[in-house]
Structures are given as C-alpha cells and as structure tokens.
Design a protein around this motif. Structure first.
Motif, PDB file in Angstrom:
ATOM      1  N   LEU A 179      -4.423  11.359  17.363  1.00 21.90           N
ATOM      2  CA  LEU A 179      -3.668  11.225  16.123  1.00 21.90           C
ATOM      3  C   LEU A 179      -2.300  10.659  16.463  1.00 21.90           C
ATOM      4  O   LEU A 179      -1.584  11.220  17.301  1.00 21.90           O
ATOM      5  CB  LEU A 179      -3.534  12.583  15.430  1.00 21.90           C
ATOM      6  CG  LEU A 179      -2.868  12.572  14.052  1.00 21.90           C
ATOM      7  CD1 LEU A 179      -3.727  11.798  13.052  1.00 21.90           C
ATOM      8  CD2 LEU A 179      -2.637  13.989  13.556  1.00 21.90           C
ATOM      9  N   SER A 180      -1.961   9.540  15.852  1.00 25.04           N
ATOM     10  CA  SER A 180      -0.685   8.880  16.102  1.00 25.04           C
ATOM     11  C   SER A 180       0.152   8.887  14.831  1.00 25.04           C
ATOM     12  O   SER A 180      -0.374   9.044  13.724  1.00 25.04           O
ATOM     13  CB  SER A 180      -0.900   7.436  16.563  1.00 25.04           C
ATOM     14  OG  SER A 180      -1.753   7.384  17.687  1.00 25.04           O
ATOM     15  N   SER A 181       1.445   8.698  14.976  1.00 19.57           N
ATOM     16  CA  SER A 181       2.327   8.605  13.810  1.00 19.57           C
ATOM     17  C   SER A 181       3.202   7.363  13.935  1.00 19.57           C
ATOM     18  O   SER A 181       3.531   6.929  15.042  1.00 19.57           O
ATOM     19  CB  SER A 181       3.205   9.858  13.694  1.00 19.57           C
ATOM     20  OG  SER A 181       4.111   9.937  14.781  1.00 19.57           O
ATOM     21  N   PHE A 182       3.544   6.787  12.800  1.00 21.20           N
ATOM     22  CA  PHE A 182       4.457   5.650  12.773  1.00 21.20           C
ATOM     23  C   PHE A 182       5.124   5.600  11.408  1.00 21.20           C
ATOM     24  O   PHE A 182       4.626   6.170  10.429  1.00 21.20           O
ATOM     25  CB  PHE A 182       3.718   4.339  13.062  1.00 21.20           C
ATOM     26  CG  PHE A 182       2.723   3.937  11.999  1.00 21.20           C
ATOM     27  CD1 PHE A 182       3.091   3.115  10.948  1.00 21.20           C
ATOM     28  CD2 PHE A 182       1.411   4.408  12.055  1.00 21.20           C
ATOM     29  CE1 PHE A 182       2.175   2.764   9.963  1.00 21.20           C
ATOM     30  CE2 PHE A 182       0.490   4.059  11.085  1.00 21.20           C
ATOM     31  CZ  PHE A 182       0.872   3.235  10.029  1.00 21.20           C
ATOM     32  N   THR A 183       6.264   4.944  11.342  1.00 21.19           N
ATOM     33  CA  THR A 183       6.991   4.791  10.078  1.00 21.19           C
ATOM     34  C   THR A 183       6.730   3.397   9.528  1.00 21.19           C
ATOM     35  O   THR A 183       6.921   2.401  10.235  1.00 21.19           O
ATOM     36  CB  THR A 183       8.499   5.006  10.289  1.00 21.19           C
ATOM     37  OG1 THR A 183       8.701   6.304  10.863  1.00 21.19           O
ATOM     38  CG2 THR A 183       9.254   4.911   8.966  1.00 21.19           C
ATOM     39  N   ASP A 184       6.267   3.324   8.268  1.00 23.10           N
ATOM     40  CA  ASP A 184       5.956   2.013   7.689  1.00 23.10           C
ATOM     41  C   ASP A 184       7.215   1.314   7.192  1.00 23.10           C
ATOM     42  O   ASP A 184       8.325   1.866   7.268  1.00 23.10           O
ATOM     43  CB  ASP A 184       4.891   2.140   6.593  1.00 23.10           C
ATOM     44  CG  ASP A 184       5.357   2.960   5.393  1.00 23.10           C
ATOM     45  OD1 ASP A 184       6.567   3.068   5.165  1.00 23.10           O
ATOM     46  OD2 ASP A 184       4.494   3.500   4.664  1.00 23.10           O
ATOM     47  N   GLU A 185       7.035   0.113   6.658  1.00 26.35           N
ATOM     48  CA  GLU A 185       8.189  -0.701   6.250  1.00 26.35           C
ATOM     49  C   GLU A 185       8.950  -0.088   5.073  1.00 26.35           C
ATOM     50  O   GLU A 185      10.115  -0.424   4.834  1.00 26.35           O
ATOM     51  CB  GLU A 185       7.727  -2.124   5.901  1.00 26.35           C
ATOM     52  CG  GLU A 185       6.849  -2.253   4.650  1.00 26.35           C
ATOM     53  CD  GLU A 185       5.384  -1.931   4.915  1.00 26.35           C
ATOM     54  OE1 GLU A 185       4.579  -2.028   3.970  1.00 26.35           O
ATOM     55  OE2 GLU A 185       5.060  -1.581   6.067  1.00 26.35           O
ATOM     56  N   LYS A 186       8.303   0.869   4.377  1.00 30.54           N
ATOM     57  CA  LYS A 186       8.984   1.505   3.241  1.00 30.54           C
ATOM     58  C   LYS A 186       9.683   2.809   3.648  1.00 30.54           C
ATOM     59  O   LYS A 186      10.316   3.457   2.817  1.00 30.54           O
ATOM     60  CB  LYS A 186       7.974   1.783   2.129  1.00 30.54           C
ATOM     61  CG  LYS A 186       7.410   0.486   1.525  1.00 30.54           C
ATOM     62  CD  LYS A 186       6.274   0.786   0.570  1.00 30.54           C
ATOM     63  CE  LYS A 186       5.665  -0.512   0.042  1.00 30.54           C
ATOM     64  NZ  LYS A 186       4.463  -0.268  -0.796  1.00 30.54           N
ATOM     65  N   GLY A 187       9.524   3.178   4.925  1.00 29.41           N
ATOM     66  CA  GLY A 187      10.216   4.354   5.439  1.00 29.41           C
ATOM     67  C   GLY A 187       9.398   5.630   5.452  1.00 29.41           C
ATOM     68  O   GLY A 187       9.894   6.688   5.840  1.00 29.41           O
ATOM     69  N   TYR A 188       8.118   5.580   5.036  1.00 29.34           N
ATOM     70  CA  TYR A 188       7.262   6.763   5.053  1.00 29.34           C
ATOM     71  C   TYR A 188       6.613   6.935   6.431  1.00 29.34           C
ATOM     72  O   TYR A 188       6.163   5.955   7.038  1.00 29.34           O
ATOM     73  CB  TYR A 188       6.147   6.644   4.007  1.00 29.34           C
ATOM     74  CG  TYR A 188       6.633   6.680   2.574  1.00 29.34           C
ATOM     75  CD1 TYR A 188       6.863   7.891   1.932  1.00 29.34           C
ATOM     76  CD2 TYR A 188       6.848   5.498   1.870  1.00 29.34           C
ATOM     77  CE1 TYR A 188       7.299   7.927   0.616  1.00 29.34           C
ATOM     78  CE2 TYR A 188       7.293   5.519   0.550  1.00 29.34           C
ATOM     79  CZ  TYR A 188       7.520   6.738  -0.077  1.00 29.34           C
ATOM     80  OH  TYR A 188       7.952   6.773  -1.372  1.00 29.34           O
ATOM     81  N   ILE A 189       6.551   8.180   6.899  1.00 27.33           N
ATOM     82  CA  ILE A 189       5.854   8.463   8.154  1.00 27.33           C
ATOM     83  C   ILE A 189       4.357   8.501   7.878  1.00 27.33           C
ATOM     84  O   ILE A 189       3.890   9.253   7.025  1.00 27.33           O
ATOM     85  CB  ILE A 189       6.299   9.797   8.772  1.00 27.33           C
ATOM     86  CG1 ILE A 189       7.806   9.779   9.073  1.00 27.33           C
ATOM     87  CG2 ILE A 189       5.525  10.080  10.059  1.00 27.33           C
ATOM     88  CD1 ILE A 189       8.349  11.122   9.551  1.00 27.33           C
ATOM     89  N   ASN A 190       3.603   7.659   8.555  1.00 24.15           N
ATOM     90  CA  ASN A 190       2.151   7.594   8.408  1.00 24.15           C
ATOM     91  C   ASN A 190       1.482   8.301   9.582  1.00 24.15           C
ATOM     92  O   ASN A 190       2.022   8.333  10.691  1.00 24.15           O
ATOM     93  CB  ASN A 190       1.668   6.149   8.394  1.00 24.15           C
ATOM     94  CG  ASN A 190       2.001   5.417   7.099  1.00 24.15           C
ATOM     95  OD1 ASN A 190       1.133   4.805   6.491  1.00 24.15           O
ATOM     96  ND2 ASN A 190       3.256   5.463   6.662  1.00 24.15           N
ATOM     97  N   LEU A 191       0.293   8.837   9.340  1.00 21.93           N
ATOM     98  CA  LEU A 191      -0.558   9.395  10.398  1.00 21.93           C
ATOM     99  C   LEU A 191      -1.829   8.554  10.475  1.00 21.93           C
ATOM    100  O   LEU A 191      -2.346   8.122   9.448  1.00 21.93           O
ATOM    101  CB  LEU A 191      -0.920  10.851  10.109  1.00 21.93           C
ATOM    102  CG  LEU A 191       0.236  11.847   9.989  1.00 21.93           C
ATOM    103  CD1 LEU A 191      -0.295  13.227   9.619  1.00 21.93           C
ATOM    104  CD2 LEU A 191       1.037  11.922  11.273  1.00 21.93           C
ATOM    105  N   ARG A 192      -2.322   8.317  11.682  1.00 25.90           N
ATOM    106  CA  ARG A 192      -3.526   7.521  11.854  1.00 25.90           C
ATOM    107  C   ARG A 192      -4.367   8.052  13.004  1.00 25.90           C
ATOM    108  O   ARG A 192      -3.839   8.533  14.006  1.00 25.90           O
ATOM    109  CB  ARG A 192      -3.182   6.048  12.160  1.00 25.90           C
ATOM    110  CG  ARG A 192      -2.754   5.220  10.979  1.00 25.90           C
ATOM    111  CD  ARG A 192      -3.890   4.956   9.998  1.00 25.90           C
ATOM    112  NE  ARG A 192      -3.469   4.060   8.944  1.00 25.90           N
ATOM    113  CZ  ARG A 192      -2.813   4.444   7.849  1.00 25.90           C
ATOM    114  NH1 ARG A 192      -2.506   5.713   7.686  1.00 25.90           N
ATOM    115  NH2 ARG A 192      -2.465   3.565   6.924  1.00 25.90           N
ATOM    116  N   ILE A 193      -5.686   7.945  12.840  1.00 32.27           N
ATOM    117  CA  ILE A 193      -6.613   8.250  13.937  1.00 32.27           C
ATOM    118  C   ILE A 193      -6.819   6.965  14.726  1.00 32.27           C
ATOM    119  O   ILE A 193      -7.197   5.937  14.168  1.00 32.27           O
ATOM    120  CB  ILE A 193      -7.958   8.759  13.408  1.00 32.27           C
ATOM    121  CG1 ILE A 193      -7.775  10.062  12.628  1.00 32.27           C
ATOM    122  CG2 ILE A 193      -8.944   8.973  14.560  1.00 32.27           C
ATOM    123  CD1 ILE A 193      -9.012  10.493  11.852  1.00 32.27           C
TER     124      ILE A 193
END
Length: 459
Positions: A282-296
């Motif tokens: 499980l990884s996390s990143f911040t998108d261009e709108k500033g929301y923290i996303n989670l991804r498998i």
C-alpha cells in the motif's frame, strides 16, 4: 454440533476460485438451530460454464457483500462445530483459502457426506448429491444453488446419522488425524514435542536441517506433517531423524525467527519461504489537487510502502476496511474508477473529496490518522506480547522504523531501563519480509500492547 454447508464458486484455476454463494446450517444432530445464506461478490468474473450450471451471473453479484464483510458471521456460525459438506475437501479448501487471503487461520474438523454415504449406504450407482438424494427419496430444489444443495445435505446427513447406530464411523470420519499407523520413530518425535508456540527444526541423522516451521502448537503441527500423504510430507517422514524446537510464547517472534532462519539455513523442504513473503504494498501520494491518495501497488523495494500484503485479494479487502473505517473516498483509495463522484458519495458515506466538496485539510487529516497508526516508519517502539512462561513477556524492538530484534523479560524495569533493554534484545535482520510480518501481525492483533519510546531511549 455441525455446520452443514454448500459453496458455489466462480470456477477457474486451482486456489484462484472465488465464492459466489454460501449457505450454512448449524445443526445440533436433531434440528437446524441457526442458518446463514448469502450471495458473495467474488471480485472476479464467473466462468461461463458455471453461469450455465448455477444461473448465478456477474450482474447478480454486483451489489452482493464481499467475503470479508461476511467472514465474521461465518466464523460465528461455525464456531465449535464440525464442518459437514458433500465433497468436504473442496468446500473446506475454498473456505480456508478465502480466510487465508484475509490473514485468518480457519481450521475445522470436517465430515464428508460422500465418504460417509459410501460406508453407510454402499452399492449406489452414483454418489453425486443429485443422483444420491433422488435414489434415497430426499427432495432437492434449486440444484447447484447453495441453499438447495445445503438443505439436501442436511437431510442426507440426518439419514446417515440414523444409519450409524454404533456411532463408530461418525467418530472415525472426523478429520482430526488420518487413520493410518505411524512409524515408531515418528511417534517418539511427536511424544517429545511441546504443545506451546515456537519454532521447530527437523534434522537428518547427520544433524542437517531439512525443514524449519513455526506453530502455535508444535506437537499438533508435527502430527500434521507425519500423517500427511502429500509428496513433500512423505519425503520428510522418510528422512527426519530428530526434531528440535525453541519455545517463543509469542506467535510474532515465531514468525520472525522462522523467516530469518529459513533464509539463513536454506532447508531443502522450505523452498516456498525462501522467496519473499509479500507481493503487494500500500503506497500513498498527494495528487495535483492536494489530496492524499492510497494505492495498491506491486511490491517494489525502491518505493516506500505504508504496509505490505501477501496477495492482491488480501490487499484489496484490507483497503476496503480502511476506506470504511476512516471514512475515506473510494476514488482516492483506487477502489472506484470514475471521473465524477465515487459510489460511497452516492449513498452519503463519502464526504465528497472525489468532487472537491470536502476540503483537503479535513480529508487529509483522516488519512494521516490512518498512516500514523498503521506505519512504524521513523518510530521507536516496543511490541509487548506473550512470553514463554506465564510470568514472562516478550518484547520486539523497533528503532527508527527498523526491526532491531526481540527479547524476553519478567520485570517491567527491564524494558524501562535503556541499558538493560539493550542487553535483553537478541539482534535480528531487518528486511522487507520482517517488516511485512510485523505489519500483518499488528493488523490482525489489534489488542497488542505497544510502548512508544523516546528517540534517545535506545541510542
């Protein structure tokens, strides 16, 4: 008590099938005392021949609960019961595999009504459920649907119980131990094994380690090894001359020792665990709108992982729970592909981060709570668990987010005193597998005591 069940699946490759429908009747030997029937969303496509056989199609399952959502109910209704099914080996394997994907050890004694029928009602042309029940005058409706087949199995089992007047076959057919005799040397090895949690080592006569394993009950696990008929078990039975063991008390320490010592010793019959234990992260990143996303993602040592998983199904099931528990957005956790709002928003369970209705500050605050609670990156802490004796506890030390080692203590001053703490810790290797083991164990055992340490406590 019996749990009489039937399962319908998607079909497909061995151990890759998913459950589409399940029916369980809790039966006390006289009457049904509880029941559970449900369609299941298998999160994979159903094979066309299965659709034709059962009438269950992908559209019917779109809004059905996923397995992790009904798993607790299945555990409750089968608690303390012997699982009964027509071809029990298949149904038990499917259930066990689904629970394995959730990281839960589902272990039940089983009775197979096919085998029982051959013993108690010999001479039938066919022992398939449809033909057998028809020949016995047992009504069956909704053939190849879980409820209909399970109810027919209940009626068949009642008949078998009545025919087994001496109750000998019923007792013998419970799959606690296979019926064949063990060699004296194997019986001796079982006799000398403890029933506690720990790591065990199988040796040839020259002392070479041929297998390393861990178990919450070493004696019970050895019985399984020495009574199993598969190819690897038969080879082990021929070659093993001695079994040594180390009690750990803590299952987590047993898992960590098993992983490290298999890599170090490379026993000939531990091929599977020589490879990495996890496949997804499980990884996390911040998108261009500033929301923290989670991804498998596929496991990648070059990428920072929040936590890791043995397989994709386990990862996805866990992410659904995370999304629900922390009121996150399915779009931002990668569970619902859309250019507009996510499904949870349509049922008012998402606050609208998917359409920028909820501010990044409010949404990210909840994500950060999850990240803080479920990642030990840069953390200094002790995981306190069971010890080898009733007055002992175990401690696993994490320093700067790295697994340092484990130790055992009986007095609290031993873990509160930095000098003593360092002396009781046995150094171990920190690697991605050990991190995966620790993270998985913490996910499954929420009640574990975790002591946060000041950064300079263990310097």
């Amino acid at each position: 008590m019996y749990a009489i069940l039937d399962i319908e699946t998607t079909g497909g490759k061995y151990n890759e099938e998913g459950i589409t429908e399940i029916a369980i009747y809790r039966f006390d030997g006289h009457k049904i005392v509880d029941q559970f029937i449900s369609l299941i969303n298998p999160e994979r496509s159903i094979q066309p021949f299965v659709v034709n056989l059962t009438g269950i199609n992908n559209e019917m399952l779109r809004n059905a609960p996923k397995f992790y959502e009904v798993a607790k109910r299945i555990i409750e209704i089968t608690d303390g019961a012997v699982v009964v099914a027509h071809n029990a080996q298949f149904d038990n394997r499917i259930l066990t595999t689904e629970f394995d994907r959730l990281g839960y050890d589902f272990e039940k004694d089983t009775l197979c009504t096919v085998e029982l029928s051959k013993k108690l009602i010999p001479g039938k042309d066919s022992y398939s459920l449809g033909k057998l029940t028809r020949s016995l005058g047992i009504p069956i409706s909704d053939r190849h649907r879980a409820q209909g087949d399970a109810l027919a199995t209940v009626a068949l089992f009642k008949m078998l119980l009545a025919r087994d007047t001496a109750k000998e076959i019923i007792q013998k057919m419970v799959r606690k131990d296979p019926k064949r005799q063990l060699e004296p040397k194997l019986l001796d090895l079982i006799e000398n094994a403890p029933t506690e949690t720990g790591v065990y080592y199988m040796h040839r006569s020259d002392g070479t380690i041929i297998y390393i394993g861990k178990s919450k009950n070493i004696k019970k696990r050895l019985i399984q090894h020495f009574t199993n008929d598969n190819r690897k078990s038969k080879k082990i039975q021929l070659e093993v001359a001695d079994v040594t063991f180390e009690k750990t008390g803590s299952e987590l320490i047993a898992l960590l020792k098993e992983s490290e010592e298999i890599k170090r010793n490379k026993p000939i019959y531990n091929r599977a665990l020589r490879r990495t234990l996890f496949q997804y992260q499980l990884s996390s990143f911040t998108d261009e709108k500033g929301y923290i996303n989670l991804r498998i993602d596929k496991a990648d040592s070059r990428k920072k992982a929040v936590t890791t998983f043995t397989n994709y199904q386990q990862a996805k099931s866990t992410l659904y729970r995370i999304t629900e528990t922390h009121q996150l957005c399915q779009k931002l956790t990668g569970l619902y592909e859309t250019k507009t709002s996510c499904f949870l928003h349509s049922i008012k369970e998402c606050h609208g981060a998917c359409i920028e209705k909820e501010s990044t500050e409010e949404y990210n605050a909840r994500v950060k709570v999850f990240l803080e609670n479920n990642s030990y990156a840069n953390k200094h802490m002790l995981i306190i668990d069971k010890g080898r004796d009733i007055d002992e506890r175990s401690a696993i030390l994490i320093e700067n987010g790295k697994y340092i080692g484990f130790g055992f203590f009986s007095l609290n001053y031993q873990i509160n005193n930095p000098e003593v703490l360092k002396s009781i810790i046995t150094p171990m290797q920190d690697n991605r597998d050990s991190q995966h083991i620790i993270q998985s164990y913490l996910r499954k055992n929420k009640g574990l005591k975790v002591v946060n340490l000041a950064p300079d406590t263990v310097d």
